[in-house]
Design a protein around this motif. Structure first.
Motif, PDB file in Angstrom:
ATOM      1  N   ALA A 147       0.822  -1.215   0.000  1.00  0.00           N
ATOM      2  CA  ALA A 147       0.000   0.000   0.000  1.00  0.00           C
ATOM      3  C   ALA A 147       0.852   1.259   0.000  1.00  0.00           C
ATOM      4  O   ALA A 147       0.505   2.259  -0.641  1.00  0.00           O
ATOM      5  CB  ALA A 147      -0.926  -0.009   1.220  1.00  0.00           C
ATOM      6  N   VAL A 148       1.978   1.215   0.715  1.00  0.00           N
ATOM      7  CA  VAL A 148       2.846   2.396   0.811  1.00  0.00           C
ATOM      8  C   VAL A 148       3.780   2.504  -0.391  1.00  0.00           C
ATOM      9  O   VAL A 148       4.001   3.602  -0.930  1.00  0.00           O
ATOM     10  CB  VAL A 148       3.664   2.354   2.116  1.00  0.00           C
ATOM     11  CG1 VAL A 148       4.695   3.471   2.146  1.00  0.00           C
ATOM     12  CG2 VAL A 148       2.746   2.448   3.321  1.00  0.00           C
ATOM     13  N   GLY A 149       4.323   1.373  -0.835  1.00  0.00           N
ATOM     14  CA  GLY A 149       5.355   1.413  -1.866  1.00  0.00           C
ATOM     15  C   GLY A 149       4.873   1.334  -3.294  1.00  0.00           C
ATOM     16  O   GLY A 149       5.622   1.625  -4.219  1.00  0.00           O
ATOM     17  N   ALA A 150       3.625   0.934  -3.497  1.00  0.00           N
ATOM     18  CA  ALA A 150       3.105   0.788  -4.862  1.00  0.00           C
ATOM     19  C   ALA A 150       1.722   1.406  -4.950  1.00  0.00           C
ATOM     20  O   ALA A 150       0.776   0.905  -4.332  1.00  0.00           O
ATOM     21  CB  ALA A 150       3.058  -0.691  -5.245  1.00  0.00           C
ATOM     22  N   GLN A 151       1.609   2.475  -5.712  1.00  0.00           N
ATOM     23  CA  GLN A 151       0.340   3.170  -5.878  1.00  0.00           C
ATOM     24  C   GLN A 151      -0.239   2.864  -7.257  1.00  0.00           C
ATOM     25  O   GLN A 151       0.487   2.547  -8.197  1.00  0.00           O
ATOM     26  CB  GLN A 151       0.540   4.683  -5.730  1.00  0.00           C
ATOM     27  CG  GLN A 151       1.192   5.101  -4.426  1.00  0.00           C
ATOM     28  CD  GLN A 151       0.312   4.831  -3.221  1.00  0.00           C
ATOM     29  OE1 GLN A 151      -0.906   4.941  -3.299  1.00  0.00           O
ATOM     30  NE2 GLN A 151       0.925   4.473  -2.099  1.00  0.00           N
ATOM     31  N   GLY A 152      -1.536   2.954  -7.363  1.00  0.00           N
ATOM     32  CA  GLY A 152      -2.185   2.748  -8.650  1.00  0.00           C
ATOM     33  C   GLY A 152      -1.685   3.737  -9.682  1.00  0.00           C
ATOM     34  O   GLY A 152      -1.596   4.930  -9.412  1.00  0.00           O
ATOM     35  N   GLY A 153      -1.348   3.244 -10.871  1.00  0.00           N
ATOM     36  CA  GLY A 153      -0.832   4.104 -11.923  1.00  0.00           C
ATOM     37  C   GLY A 153       0.672   4.240 -11.951  1.00  0.00           C
ATOM     38  O   GLY A 153       1.219   4.855 -12.876  1.00  0.00           O
TER      39      GLY A 153
END
Length: 222
Positions: free
Chosen positions: A30-36
Motif C-alpha cells: 500500500a505504501v510502496g506501490a500506488q495505482g498508476g
C-alpha cells in the motif's frame, strides 16, 4: 511428507500468527506501490517486501509447535522431516503471497517505463515480477531458517539477526534477491523486462543448502 506439510500449514493458519507478517506485506504494498505507478517499479517493491515477510513466516513455523507435539511427530517420522515440513509450510504461504501480490500489482499499475514513455508488456512484466518475488521468498526462507531454532535459540538474537540479514541480502550486490529486484527497477527505466532465471536458480540452491544445514542440526539437537 505431504501429511506433515498439511499439518504444519493447518497449524499456522489456525494459530493466526500469520496475520502480522501478511498485514506487513499489505502495508508494504500500500505504501510502496500506488495505482498508476510504472509496473516494473511496483513489482520490484512487492518482490523486495516479500523477503522479510517470508523470513518472519519461517520463524513462526519453526517455533509454533509445542515441544511435546513436536517430539511426538519427530518420533513418528524424524526431527529433520518435521523441521523440513515447517520450512515448506512457510514457503508455500510465501508463494501464495507472491502470486496474489504480483496479480494485484500488475492489475493496478501502469504498463509503461518509469517515464511513462515506453510500453511494457503486462504479461511479461507479471512473469518477471512473479519470478523475482519467488527469488526473494526463497532467499527469505534461507534467512529465516538460519536465524532461528536450531541455529539460534534466543528469541532476541533471532529477531535481530533475521532483520539484519534480510536487509543485507536486499542491498548487497551479488545477492540473488538484490539482482532480481534491481533487474526490475533498472528495466523500468528503459521499458525492458528482465526475466531473473539465474537469480531464481541461485536462490533455490541457497534455500536448499540452508534447509539441509538446519535439518541436520535439528537431527542432532532434536
Amino acid at each position: 511428507m505431504t501429511a506433515l506439510l498439511r499439518y504444519q500449514t493447518e497449524l499456522l493458519l489456525r494459530s493466526q500468527r500469520w496475520l502480522p507478517p501478511v498485514l506487513l506485506y499489505g502495508i508494504f504494498l500500500a505504501v510502496g506501490a500506488q495505482g498508476g505507478d510504472p509496473v516494473l517499479d511496483s513489482l520490484g517493491v512487492a518482490a523486495a517486501a516479500l523477503l522479510p515477510v517470508t523470513a518472519w513466516l519461517v520463524r513462526i513455523c519453526a517455533t509454533q509447535e509445542p515441544p511435546a507435539a513436536r517430539h511426538c511427530a519427530a518420533a513418528a517420522t524424524s526431527p529433520a522431516r518435521v523441521h523440513l515440513s515447517c520450512l515448506g509450510a512457510a514457503s508455500v504461504c510465501a508463494a501464495v503471497l507472491a502470486v496474489a501480490g504480483t496479480a494485484v500489482i500488475t492489475a493496478m499499475s501502469d504498463p509503461s517505463s518509469t517515464d511513462h514513455q515506453t510500453a511494457v508488456p503486462r504479461l511479461s512484466a507479471a512473469a518477471a515480477g512473479l519470478l523475482a518475488a519467488l527469488v526473494c521468498a526463497l532467499v527469505g526462507a534461507a534467512v529465516g531458517a538460519l536465524c532461528t531454532w536450531p541455529v539460534l535459540r534466543s528469541t532476541g538474537w533471532s529477531v535481530t539477526a533475521t532483520a539484519l540479514a534480510a536487509l543485507l541480502v536486499l542491498v548487497t550486490t551479488g545477492s540473488p534477491a538484490h539482482t532480481a529486484v534491481y533487474g526490475l527497477v533498472s528495466g523500468s527505466r528503459t521499458g525492458t523486462v528482465h526475466i531473473p532465471l539465474l537469480p531464481l536458480a541461485a536462490s533455490a540452491a541457497i534455500a536448499a543448502a540452508a534447509a539441509a544445514v538446519v535439518c541436520r542440526l535439528t537431527s542432532r539437537r532434536g
